[in-house]
Design an enzyme around this catalytic site. Structure first.
Site, short mmCIF file in Angstrom:
data_model
loop_
_atom_site.label_atom_id
_atom_site.label_comp_id
_atom_site.label_asym_id
_atom_site.label_seq_id
_atom_site.Cartn_x
_atom_site.Cartn_y
_atom_site.Cartn_z
N SER A 1 29.54 74.17 -1.83
CA SER A 1 30.00 75.40 -1.18
C SER A 1 31.33 75.13 -0.50
CB SER A 1 28.97 75.83 -0.13
OG SER A 1 29.47 76.86 0.70
N TYR B 1 23.19 74.06 6.60
CA TYR B 1 23.78 74.37 5.29
C TYR B 1 25.08 73.61 5.11
CZ TYR B 1 25.55 77.18 1.39
OH TYR B 1 26.04 77.58 0.18
#
Length: 196
Positions: A144, A157
């Site tokens: 990401s 995350y």
């Protein structure tokens, strides 16, 4: 996407039943790949396999828990037994939990880490071993933008995606002389159900 690169190739996608995984599986199905959709959502996984088949593609579903070492090992082993090789392995499964770091529980940290990092470790380890023995293959780890820059209010995350970037770049260097490619993809915001 050049279909010649994927025609008759075997591609495994974790978290393949929806979101980015579904998009990858659908595109690879159109390109003539043998697609293995690995997910914990049986209903969505089976529906996607039927959708790919209805469009003329080849796909099968395998219930897989990326947080479980044995489940991931079995996914790789069974794919090799059924298809003879694994050409592409997409470590795509991921979850997220948002909130101020002070409000997140250790249980939430562990859950995100188990899926986003250990799931990628298992997939990368088992797929890399097979691909090194084959002398070819390509592992694609979905990280990401949050793996490249800070992401306040989404600490677990971001931390796991940073770890995936580091793992991928290091494994890539090890694979060069073995015929194994390793890529890491760092997309920005994608409309998916990751928070669910």
């Amino acid at each position: 996407m050049n279909s010649d690169n994927f025609n008759n190739r075997v591609a495994v996608i974790t978290g393949g039943a929806n979101g980015i995984g579904k998009a990858i599986a659908t595109a690879l199905g159109r390109c003539g790949a043998q697609v293995v959709v690995a997910d914990i959502n049986d209903a969505l996984g089976e529906a996607l396999v039927a959708e790919i088949a209805a469009a003329g593609g080849r796909a099968r579903y395998r219930h897989t828990d990326v947080t479980d070492e044995q489940s991931m090992s079995a996914l790789v082993r069974e794919t090799c037994e059924k298809d003879g090789a694994i050409d592409f392995f997409f470590n795509n499964a991921g979850i997220s939990v948002a909130g101020d770091g002070r409000d997140l529980t250790l249980a939430q940290w562990r859950k995100v880490t188990d899926v986003n990092y250990w799931g990628v470790i298992y997939g990368s380890k088992f797929a890399f071993d097979v691909m090194a023995e084959q002398g070819h293959g390509h592992i694609v780890n979905i990280a990401s933008l949050a793996g490249l820059i800070p992401f306040p209010t989404n600490l677990p995350y971001s931390a796991t995606k940073h770890a995936v970037v580091g793992l991928s770049m290091s494994l890539r260097a090890e694979g060069v002389d073995l015929g194994v490619k390793v890529s890491v993809v760092c997309p920005g915001f994608i409309d998916s159900n990751i928070f669910q």
